[in-house]
Design a protein around this motif. Structure first.
Motif, PDB file in Angstrom:
ATOM      1  N   VAL A 239       1.980   2.096  -2.432  1.00 44.97           N
ATOM      2  CA  VAL A 239       1.046   0.990  -2.631  1.00 44.97           C
ATOM      3  C   VAL A 239       0.149   1.351  -3.809  1.00 44.97           C
ATOM      4  O   VAL A 239      -0.482   2.414  -3.798  1.00 44.97           O
ATOM      5  N   ALA A 240       0.094   0.499  -4.830  1.00 42.98           N
ATOM      6  CA  ALA A 240      -0.654   0.855  -6.035  1.00 42.98           C
ATOM      7  C   ALA A 240      -1.196  -0.369  -6.746  1.00 42.98           C
ATOM      8  O   ALA A 240      -0.608  -1.453  -6.696  1.00 42.98           O
ATOM      9  N   GLY A 241      -2.320  -0.177  -7.421  1.00 46.36           N
ATOM     10  CA  GLY A 241      -2.888  -1.210  -8.270  1.00 46.36           C
ATOM     11  C   GLY A 241      -2.298  -1.126  -9.668  1.00 46.36           C
ATOM     12  O   GLY A 241      -2.112  -0.031 -10.210  1.00 46.36           O
ATOM     13  N   VAL A 242      -2.017  -2.261 -10.254  1.00 46.77           N
ATOM     14  CA  VAL A 242      -1.452  -2.296 -11.602  1.00 46.77           C
ATOM     15  C   VAL A 242      -2.427  -1.705 -12.621  1.00 46.77           C
ATOM     16  O   VAL A 242      -2.013  -1.118 -13.631  1.00 46.77           O
ATOM     17  N   ASP A 243      -3.737  -1.823 -12.347  1.00 41.15           N
ATOM     18  CA  ASP A 243      -4.750  -1.312 -13.273  1.00 41.15           C
ATOM     19  C   ASP A 243      -5.297   0.052 -12.866  1.00 41.15           C
ATOM     20  O   ASP A 243      -6.379   0.452 -13.318  1.00 41.15           O
ATOM     21  N   ASP A 244      -4.581   0.773 -12.027  1.00 48.88           N
ATOM     22  CA  ASP A 244      -5.023   2.100 -11.585  1.00 48.88           C
ATOM     23  C   ASP A 244      -4.614   3.142 -12.621  1.00 48.88           C
ATOM     24  O   ASP A 244      -3.427   3.412 -12.805  1.00 48.88           O
ATOM     25  N   PRO A 245      -5.586   3.770 -13.305  1.00 48.70           N
ATOM     26  CA  PRO A 245      -5.226   4.750 -14.327  1.00 48.70           C
ATOM     27  C   PRO A 245      -4.653   6.042 -13.750  1.00 48.70           C
ATOM     28  O   PRO A 245      -3.971   6.788 -14.458  1.00 48.70           O
ATOM     29  N   VAL A 246      -4.924   6.339 -12.483  1.00 49.75           N
ATOM     30  CA  VAL A 246      -4.378   7.553 -11.861  1.00 49.75           C
ATOM     31  C   VAL A 246      -2.880   7.400 -11.616  1.00 49.75           C
ATOM     32  O   VAL A 246      -2.078   8.255 -11.973  1.00 49.75           O
ATOM     33  N   THR A 247      -2.503   6.288 -11.033  1.00 54.16           N
ATOM     34  CA  THR A 247      -1.103   6.030 -10.709  1.00 54.16           C
ATOM     35  C   THR A 247      -0.233   5.951 -11.961  1.00 54.16           C
ATOM     36  O   THR A 247       0.948   6.301 -11.930  1.00 54.16           O
ATOM     37  N   HIS A 248      -0.821   5.526 -13.058  1.00 56.51           N
ATOM     38  CA  HIS A 248      -0.042   5.344 -14.288  1.00 56.51           C
ATOM     39  C   HIS A 248      -0.285   6.450 -15.301  1.00 56.51           C
ATOM     40  O   HIS A 248       0.078   6.324 -16.469  1.00 56.51           O
ATOM     41  N   ASP A 249      -0.864   7.559 -14.844  1.00 61.81           N
ATOM     42  CA  ASP A 249      -1.070   8.720 -15.699  1.00 61.81           C
ATOM     43  C   ASP A 249       0.204   9.567 -15.684  1.00 61.81           C
ATOM     44  O   ASP A 249       1.119   9.337 -14.887  1.00 61.81           O
ATOM     45  N   GLY A 250       0.282  10.557 -16.536  1.00 57.87           N
ATOM     46  CA  GLY A 250       1.442  11.461 -16.528  1.00 57.87           C
ATOM     47  C   GLY A 250       2.745  10.703 -16.699  1.00 57.87           C
ATOM     48  O   GLY A 250       2.891   9.860 -17.580  1.00 57.87           O
ATOM     49  N   GLU A 251       3.729  10.993 -15.847  1.00 61.48           N
ATOM     50  CA  GLU A 251       5.018  10.310 -15.947  1.00 61.48           C
ATOM     51  C   GLU A 251       4.932   8.889 -15.421  1.00 61.48           C
ATOM     52  O   GLU A 251       5.847   8.095 -15.613  1.00 61.48           O
ATOM     53  N   GLY A 252       3.853   8.562 -14.729  1.00 60.65           N
ATOM     54  CA  GLY A 252       3.635   7.195 -14.247  1.00 60.65           C
ATOM     55  C   GLY A 252       4.368   6.890 -12.953  1.00 60.65           C
ATOM     56  O   GLY A 252       5.196   7.661 -12.464  1.00 60.65           O
ATOM     57  N   LEU A 253       4.024   5.735 -12.404  1.00 57.13           N
ATOM     58  CA  LEU A 253       4.600   5.309 -11.134  1.00 57.13           C
ATOM     59  C   LEU A 253       6.122   5.185 -11.219  1.00 57.13           C
ATOM     60  O   LEU A 253       6.846   5.605 -10.309  1.00 57.13           O
ATOM     61  N   ASN A 254       6.634   4.631 -12.308  1.00 61.37           N
ATOM     62  CA  ASN A 254       8.075   4.444 -12.435  1.00 61.37           C
ATOM     63  C   ASN A 254       8.835   5.770 -12.395  1.00 61.37           C
ATOM     64  O   ASN A 254       9.927   5.855 -11.826  1.00 61.37           O
ATOM     65  N   GLY A 255       8.240   6.794 -12.976  1.00 62.36           N
ATOM     66  CA  GLY A 255       8.901   8.092 -12.991  1.00 62.36           C
ATOM     67  C   GLY A 255       9.081   8.661 -11.596  1.00 62.36           C
ATOM     68  O   GLY A 255      10.154   9.169 -11.246  1.00 62.36           O
ATOM     69  N   ILE A 256       8.047   8.562 -10.772  1.00 63.16           N
ATOM     70  CA  ILE A 256       8.162   9.128  -9.434  1.00 63.16           C
ATOM     71  C   ILE A 256       9.019   8.252  -8.536  1.00 63.16           C
ATOM     72  O   ILE A 256       9.733   8.743  -7.661  1.00 63.16           O
ATOM     73  N   VAL A 269       8.094  -0.338  -2.657  1.00 64.94           N
ATOM     74  CA  VAL A 269       6.975  -0.262  -3.597  1.00 64.94           C
ATOM     75  C   VAL A 269       6.302  -1.627  -3.673  1.00 64.94           C
ATOM     76  O   VAL A 269       6.967  -2.641  -3.903  1.00 64.94           O
ATOM     77  N   VAL A 270       4.980  -1.644  -3.465  1.00 64.36           N
ATOM     78  CA  VAL A 270       4.201  -2.876  -3.581  1.00 64.36           C
ATOM     79  C   VAL A 270       3.052  -2.614  -4.544  1.00 64.36           C
ATOM     80  O   VAL A 270       2.280  -1.664  -4.355  1.00 64.36           O
ATOM     81  N   ASP A 291       0.059  -6.056   4.202  1.00 61.79           N
ATOM     82  CA  ASP A 291       1.352  -5.597   3.694  1.00 61.79           C
ATOM     83  C   ASP A 291       1.727  -4.242   4.283  1.00 61.79           C
ATOM     84  O   ASP A 291       2.896  -3.999   4.613  1.00 61.79           O
ATOM     85  N   ILE A 292       0.755  -3.350   4.416  1.00 63.90           N
ATOM     86  CA  ILE A 292       1.008  -2.048   5.040  1.00 63.90           C
ATOM     87  C   ILE A 292       1.423  -2.235   6.495  1.00 63.90           C
ATOM     88  O   ILE A 292       2.395  -1.635   6.975  1.00 63.90           O
ATOM     89  N   LEU A 293       0.689  -3.089   7.202  1.00 57.64           N
ATOM     90  CA  LEU A 293       1.003  -3.364   8.599  1.00 57.64           C
ATOM     91  C   LEU A 293       2.411  -3.950   8.753  1.00 57.64           C
ATOM     92  O   LEU A 293       3.181  -3.528   9.631  1.00 57.64           O
TER      93      LEU A 293
END
Length: 302
Positions: A239-256, A269-270, A291-293
């Motif tokens: 679960v991630a925000g599109v504007d979250d700089p942590v999730t999109h740092d490094g290799e990014g969400l797509n990489g993991i 993935v949501v 969505d988590i529920l």
């Protein structure tokens, strides 16, 4: 809601919040992020309990009032600190072992803990929910980790460094400039940002030992080798925000995501537009909760 004190085998004490469901169909253990605490999850915990899940949230070692009382706030022992968190979490989970399905939810740094637990005890779990996940930080993360280790050898593990805190986290606010505060990257809701800033059990300068363990865990837990330790039968929700700089740092969400899919792990993935790091406290938090529920309900029958 019951708040109790838990003492780990080595004597460290922490607070555990238990929100009970009237008719429990499962258990969920939540692990908070870096430099925050369990009370920030009360609202979400009550939502989950109202939908049939007993919720357990504890202050991680080095966080919350208990850490202040024990003079360990913002500190983890280098080389062993993250493993100690893993051991702590397993101890907590084992205290409540029964036949009900067990789920883990981790936010940010807590998601590294939840992911590692999935790798080491996944066959005892029913699902792992990964919220605002730090990906592998790449070469920059490896360099930062080595620099922290060098500084720690010179100044000591308990030394607090504004330089390294800024080096690792200062860039997260750049995409939101001109920013109202240094913490605007946390949420698009100003009141939530202010709540974090004004909370005496949030923020502050972490020790070099803490930063060492954060970077070490980020580099280790997110590798393909570690991800292949995760049982293929254990579903994962990102679960991630599109504007979250942590999730999109490094290799990014797509990489993991690619690593989990290559490991043939059942992955959902949501993502949420206009949402920043603290996705559980964002403007459209109730949709995230629902969505988590819904995901938990649909995997329950697997």
């Amino acid at each position: 809601m019951i708040v109790s004190e838990l003492t780990y085998p080595d004597g460290y004490q922490t607070e555990v919040m238990h929100v009970q469901a009237d008719q429990s169909i499962g258990k969920i253990f939540m692990f908070h992020g870096m430099l925050e605490h369990h009370e920030r999850y009360i609202e979400f915990a009550h939502f989950m309990a109202n939908n049939g899940y007993d919720v357990f949230v504890c202050d991680l070692r080095g966080a919350g009032t208990s850490a202040h009382d024990q003079n360990t706030y913002g500190h983890l022992a280098p080389e062993t600190g993250f493993q100690q968190l893993v051991d702590d979490a397993q101890y907590l989970i084992n205290q409540h072992e029964d036949e009900r399905p067990t789920y883990l939810l981790g936010h940010s740094f807590g998601s590294l803990l939840a992911r590692r637990l999935g790798q080491v005890m996944g066959h005892a779990l029913s699902g792992v929910i990964v919220v605002a996940p730090p990906p592998h930080p790449g070469v920059a993360g490896e360099i930062g980790h080595r620099l922290i280790a060098t500084a720690m050898n010179r100044k000591g593990a308990t030394h607090q460094s504004k330089f390294f805190e800024r080096l690792l986290f200062g860039r997260y606010n750049l995409k939101f400039l001109p920013a109202r505060t240094d913490s605007d990257w946390l949420s698009s809701v100003p009141d939530e940002v202010d709540s974090y800033i004004e909370d005496p059990n949030c923020g502050g300068l972490p020790s070099l030992g803490f930063l060492h363990e954060v970077t070490r865990a980020s580099l280790d837990v997110t590798t393909s080798a570690r991800i292949h330790e995760h049982p293929k039968s254990l579903p994962v929700l990102f679960v991630a925000g599109v504007d979250d700089p942590v999730t999109h740092d490094g290799e990014g969400l797509n990489g993991i995501i690619q690593k989990y899919r290559k490991a043939d792990i059942e992955l959902t993935v949501v993502t949420y537009d206009s949402a920043r790091h603290e996705i559980l406290r964002e403007a459209h938090r109730e949709q995230v909760w629902l969505d988590i529920l819904a995901w938990m309900k649909q995997i329950k029958t697997h």
